[in-house]
Every structure is written in C-alpha cells, then in structure tokens.
Design a protein around this motif. Structure first.
Motif, PDB file in Angstrom:
ATOM      1  N   ALA A   1      -1.540   5.575  -1.099  1.00  0.00           N
ATOM      2  CA  ALA A   1      -1.935   4.179  -0.902  1.00  0.00           C
ATOM      3  C   ALA A   1      -2.139   3.575  -2.285  1.00  0.00           C
ATOM      4  O   ALA A   1      -3.126   3.876  -2.966  1.00  0.00           O
ATOM      5  CB  ALA A   1      -3.209   4.087  -0.068  1.00  0.00           C
ATOM      6  N   TRP A   2      -1.200   2.753  -2.689  1.00  0.00           N
ATOM      7  CA  TRP A   2      -1.157   2.259  -4.068  1.00  0.00           C
ATOM      8  C   TRP A   2      -2.463   1.571  -4.473  1.00  0.00           C
ATOM      9  O   TRP A   2      -3.063   0.810  -3.712  1.00  0.00           O
ATOM     10  CB  TRP A   2       0.013   1.290  -4.225  1.00  0.00           C
ATOM     11  CG  TRP A   2       0.151   0.745  -5.613  1.00  0.00           C
ATOM     12  CD1 TRP A   2       0.312   1.455  -6.763  1.00  0.00           C
ATOM     13  CD2 TRP A   2       0.126  -0.628  -5.992  1.00  0.00           C
ATOM     14  NE1 TRP A   2       0.398   0.607  -7.836  1.00  0.00           N
ATOM     15  CE2 TRP A   2       0.282  -0.683  -7.395  1.00  0.00           C
ATOM     16  CE3 TRP A   2      -0.010  -1.825  -5.275  1.00  0.00           C
ATOM     17  CZ2 TRP A   2       0.312  -1.882  -8.099  1.00  0.00           C
ATOM     18  CZ3 TRP A   2       0.025  -3.018  -5.976  1.00  0.00           C
ATOM     19  CH2 TRP A   2       0.178  -3.039  -7.379  1.00  0.00           C
TER      20      TRP A   2
ATOM     21  N   ILE B   1      -4.665   8.966   0.263  1.00  0.00           N
ATOM     22  CA  ILE B   1      -3.347   9.327   0.758  1.00  0.00           C
ATOM     23  C   ILE B   1      -3.394   9.181   2.276  1.00  0.00           C
ATOM     24  O   ILE B   1      -4.339   9.654   2.921  1.00  0.00           O
ATOM     25  CB  ILE B   1      -2.969  10.775   0.375  1.00  0.00           C
ATOM     26  CG1 ILE B   1      -2.860  10.914  -1.149  1.00  0.00           C
ATOM     27  CG2 ILE B   1      -1.670  11.203   1.053  1.00  0.00           C
ATOM     28  CD1 ILE B   1      -2.728  12.353  -1.626  1.00  0.00           C
ATOM     29  N   PHE B   2      -2.408   8.499   2.839  1.00  0.00           N
ATOM     30  CA  PHE B   2      -2.300   8.371   4.288  1.00  0.00           C
ATOM     31  C   PHE B   2      -1.492   9.539   4.850  1.00  0.00           C
ATOM     32  O   PHE B   2      -0.459   9.905   4.289  1.00  0.00           O
ATOM     33  CB  PHE B   2      -1.563   7.082   4.683  1.00  0.00           C
ATOM     34  CG  PHE B   2      -2.243   5.810   4.287  1.00  0.00           C
ATOM     35  CD1 PHE B   2      -3.618   5.699   4.263  1.00  0.00           C
ATOM     36  CD2 PHE B   2      -1.484   4.696   3.953  1.00  0.00           C
ATOM     37  CE1 PHE B   2      -4.238   4.508   3.912  1.00  0.00           C
ATOM     38  CE2 PHE B   2      -2.083   3.501   3.601  1.00  0.00           C
ATOM     39  CZ  PHE B   2      -3.464   3.407   3.577  1.00  0.00           C
ATOM     40  N   ARG B   3      -1.945  10.097   5.970  1.00  0.00           N
ATOM     41  CA  ARG B   3      -1.108  11.012   6.744  1.00  0.00           C
ATOM     42  C   ARG B   3      -0.646  10.252   7.978  1.00  0.00           C
ATOM     43  O   ARG B   3      -1.458   9.846   8.809  1.00  0.00           O
ATOM     44  CB  ARG B   3      -1.869  12.276   7.146  1.00  0.00           C
ATOM     45  CG  ARG B   3      -0.948  13.369   7.724  1.00  0.00           C
ATOM     46  CD  ARG B   3      -1.739  14.574   8.178  1.00  0.00           C
ATOM     47  NE  ARG B   3      -2.510  14.293   9.385  1.00  0.00           N
ATOM     48  CZ  ARG B   3      -3.406  15.137   9.913  1.00  0.00           C
ATOM     49  NH1 ARG B   3      -3.650  16.298   9.328  1.00  0.00           N
ATOM     50  NH2 ARG B   3      -4.061  14.807  11.018  1.00  0.00           N
TER      51      ARG B   3
ATOM     52  N   LEU C   1       0.826  -1.204   0.000  1.00  0.00           N
ATOM     53  CA  LEU C   1       0.000   0.000   0.000  1.00  0.00           C
ATOM     54  C   LEU C   1       0.864   1.260   0.000  1.00  0.00           C
ATOM     55  O   LEU C   1       0.601   2.188  -0.757  1.00  0.00           O
ATOM     56  CB  LEU C   1      -0.931   0.017   1.221  1.00  0.00           C
ATOM     57  CG  LEU C   1      -2.247  -0.746   1.113  1.00  0.00           C
ATOM     58  CD1 LEU C   1      -3.022  -0.641   2.422  1.00  0.00           C
ATOM     59  CD2 LEU C   1      -3.102  -0.218  -0.031  1.00  0.00           C
ATOM     60  N   LEU C   2       1.894   1.292   0.848  1.00  0.00           N
ATOM     61  CA  LEU C   2       2.712   2.499   0.993  1.00  0.00           C
ATOM     62  C   LEU C   2       3.529   2.722  -0.273  1.00  0.00           C
ATOM     63  O   LEU C   2       4.410   1.942  -0.601  1.00  0.00           O
ATOM     64  CB  LEU C   2       3.647   2.362   2.196  1.00  0.00           C
ATOM     65  CG  LEU C   2       2.969   2.166   3.551  1.00  0.00           C
ATOM     66  CD1 LEU C   2       4.003   1.797   4.599  1.00  0.00           C
ATOM     67  CD2 LEU C   2       2.199   3.416   3.956  1.00  0.00           C
TER      68      LEU C   2
ATOM     69  N   SER D   1      -5.337   4.359 -18.884  1.00  0.00           N
ATOM     70  CA  SER D   1      -4.945   2.970 -19.100  1.00  0.00           C
ATOM     71  C   SER D   1      -4.831   2.262 -17.757  1.00  0.00           C
ATOM     72  O   SER D   1      -4.689   2.909 -16.707  1.00  0.00           O
ATOM     73  CB  SER D   1      -3.604   2.914 -19.837  1.00  0.00           C
ATOM     74  OG  SER D   1      -2.605   3.604 -19.106  1.00  0.00           O
ATOM     75  N   PRO D   2      -4.891   0.928 -17.736  1.00  0.00           N
ATOM     76  CA  PRO D   2      -4.742   0.190 -16.472  1.00  0.00           C
ATOM     77  C   PRO D   2      -3.430   0.552 -15.772  1.00  0.00           C
ATOM     78  O   PRO D   2      -2.388   0.691 -16.414  1.00  0.00           O
ATOM     79  CB  PRO D   2      -4.747  -1.273 -16.924  1.00  0.00           C
ATOM     80  CG  PRO D   2      -5.500  -1.266 -18.215  1.00  0.00           C
ATOM     81  CD  PRO D   2      -5.159   0.034 -18.877  1.00  0.00           C
ATOM     82  N   GLY D   3      -3.497   0.711 -14.467  1.00  0.00           N
ATOM     83  CA  GLY D   3      -2.306   1.062 -13.698  1.00  0.00           C
ATOM     84  C   GLY D   3      -2.076   2.547 -13.536  1.00  0.00           C
ATOM     85  O   GLY D   3      -1.152   2.964 -12.819  1.00  0.00           O
ATOM     86  N   SER D   4      -2.913   3.365 -14.179  1.00  0.00           N
ATOM     87  CA  SER D   4      -2.728   4.823 -14.113  1.00  0.00           C
ATOM     88  C   SER D   4      -3.428   5.378 -12.876  1.00  0.00           C
ATOM     89  O   SER D   4      -4.448   6.065 -12.964  1.00  0.00           O
ATOM     90  CB  SER D   4      -3.263   5.475 -15.388  1.00  0.00           C
ATOM     91  OG  SER D   4      -2.554   5.016 -16.514  1.00  0.00           O
ATOM     92  N   VAL D   5      -2.846   5.088 -11.730  1.00  0.00           N
ATOM     93  CA  VAL D   5      -3.480   5.404 -10.454  1.00  0.00           C
ATOM     94  C   VAL D   5      -2.861   6.649  -9.821  1.00  0.00           C
ATOM     95  O   VAL D   5      -1.794   7.118 -10.218  1.00  0.00           O
ATOM     96  CB  VAL D   5      -3.355   4.213  -9.480  1.00  0.00           C
ATOM     97  CG1 VAL D   5      -4.111   3.010 -10.017  1.00  0.00           C
ATOM     98  CG2 VAL D   5      -1.887   3.857  -9.240  1.00  0.00           C
TER      99      VAL D   5
END
Length: 256
Positions: free
Chosen positions: A186-187, A192-194, A171-172, A221-225
């Motif tokens: 968070a992948w 977003i984690f603080r 995740l990180l 496209s896939p993966g464009s996070v």
C-alpha cells in the motif's frame, strides 16, 4: 499533504467497526540481508536462489540480478533515462518489466536478461505478478488489471475492496502472487494488503511498521517507503524491503 491524505483514507477504512474487518498480521523477521541504498525498489522477484530487482526514477532505473548475501548487483542493466521502471515478473523464460507513465513494458530473455521485445499498453504501470495463468497489474487506480501472459492483452479489471468498500486510488503498488492471494504494498504506508485474487477483497492487513527503528526512518530521504515483495516457494518465506532501504528482510507473516 498528499501522503497524509492517503494514510488518512486507509486508516478510515481500517478503523471502521465491523465484524468483517480483516485480521492484522505482522512480519516475523527470520533473516536480514544488506540492500543497496541507491536502489529505488519498484519490483522484486525471487527465482531459484537469485533475487531480481527493478529500480525506478528517471535516469536511475535498472534491471538487476542481486546477490542476496552481499546486496551487490551481479548484473545491473540501466534503462534509458526517459523511462521510470516499475513492477517486475517472470513468465516462463521471460521477465516483464513495467514502466510508470511511458506505456511500455520491456521483455527480457530469462535467465540471460537480453532485451527481446517491447510491449505497449494504455495507462500507468505500477506492480505486476503472475499466478501461473494470468498476469495481475496495478496502475494507480483502485482496480487490478488481469492480462494474458503471452499477449499482455487486457482481459478484465477487478475492483479491490476493504470491508466491502472500494479502496482509494494510488494505494496498490508492488504485487506478489502466492497461491490464492495477491500481496500488494500500500503505497506511502507501512501496510501490505493480502487480497483474495478471485473476489478482490482484502482479507488481511500486514503491518510492517516495526521493521525499521525510528533512527533508521529518520535517515531515509522523502519517498523512501516500504516497497518490494518477493516469495520463495522453497522456504515459504517472503523477502520485503523499501525504496533506498539499507536492509532486505526475510519474513513470515504471523498473527500477533
């Protein structure tokens, strides 16, 4: 399937009923700038009016200095095709760029961006940030590694927790150190984690799901996070974007 598992794991933690559950913040957009859609953003850094970006994928990885108004790279240094570039941080007169699975970090003179050193490390490299004393590094696990800024030697590995529970691995991602906090993408989520840098506890969740319209998301496209966080200490604002996104957002985080 893997993405759904990660999001389900995160949701299970976020949705736990608890008086200690951290607040959810939202990004308030102040400005929107163009962003190169060919840039698979892995690391983002702001320093004295310039944006620096590490882009990933083998055969497409690079280190860039970007004109924020146009989104066009002023400098674009490609990496060897063997490397998948990751997080990026400035330490004094050096830039340090991680690689994903090669166990190498590239060190550049700053601001000339001349490659001056290669550092080897064990494990994966994901995100990197400095609080001025130590480097914090994510590596695909549920922990952050604390490293010496000069030698890059590992000092300590600290767990990251949400509501008292260890977060799931992978995740990180990209990191940004600001004051007493570490901000972490968070992948494969819109969060977003603080993180409290002293305890590793997540003390706020930033929901960035509203940055893109449904049509904009459908065009990705896939993966464009969501990935990429840079802080401007002069304006006290953040710049956030995503992999192959067409926009970079200048934001502050607010309570809804």
């Amino acid at each position: 399937m893997f993405q759904r598992i990660l999001i389900s794991s995160l949701c299970a933690l976020i949705c736990l009923p608890s008086l200690a559950q951290p607040p959810v913040l939202l990004p308030q957009v102040l400005n929107t700038y163009p962003h190169d859609t060919s840039a698979f953003t892995q690391g983002l850094l702001w320093h004295e009016g310039a944006l620096y970006e590490s882009t990933g994928l083998r055969g497409r990885s690079s280190l860039r200095r970007v004109d924020i108004e146009s989104g066009i790279p002023e400098v674009n240094l490609p990496l060897d095709d063997a490397y998948f570039a990751e997080g990026l941080e400035r330490v004094g007169d050096r830039l340090i760029q991680l690689t994903w699975q090669s166990g190498r970090a590239f060190v550049y003179d700053f601001p000339s961006l001349e490659l001056i050193e290669t550092i080897e490390y064990t494990g994966e490299g994901w995100g990197l940030c400095s609080d001025g004393r130590l480097l914090f590094m994510s590596d695909g696990s549920s922990y952050l590694s604390l490293r010496d800024q000069d030698s890059f030697e590992l000092i300590f590995r600290g767990a990251v927790t949400l509501d008292g529970q260890l977060i799931p691995p992978q995740l990180l991602n990209e990191l940004e150190c600001v004051g007493e906090h570490i901000y972490a993408n968070a992948w494969n989520t819109d969060y977003i984690f603080r993180i409290d840098k002293y305890t590793g506890a997540i003390n706020a969740l930033i929901d960035a799901s509203g940055l893109l319209s449904d049509a904009e998301r459908a065009s990705l496209s896939p993966g464009s996070v969501l990935n990429g966080i840079a802080y401007n200490p002069q304006s006290q604002t953040f710049y956030i974007t995503g992999k192959n996104w067409g926009a970079l957002f200048e934001v502050v985080f607010i309570q809804p």
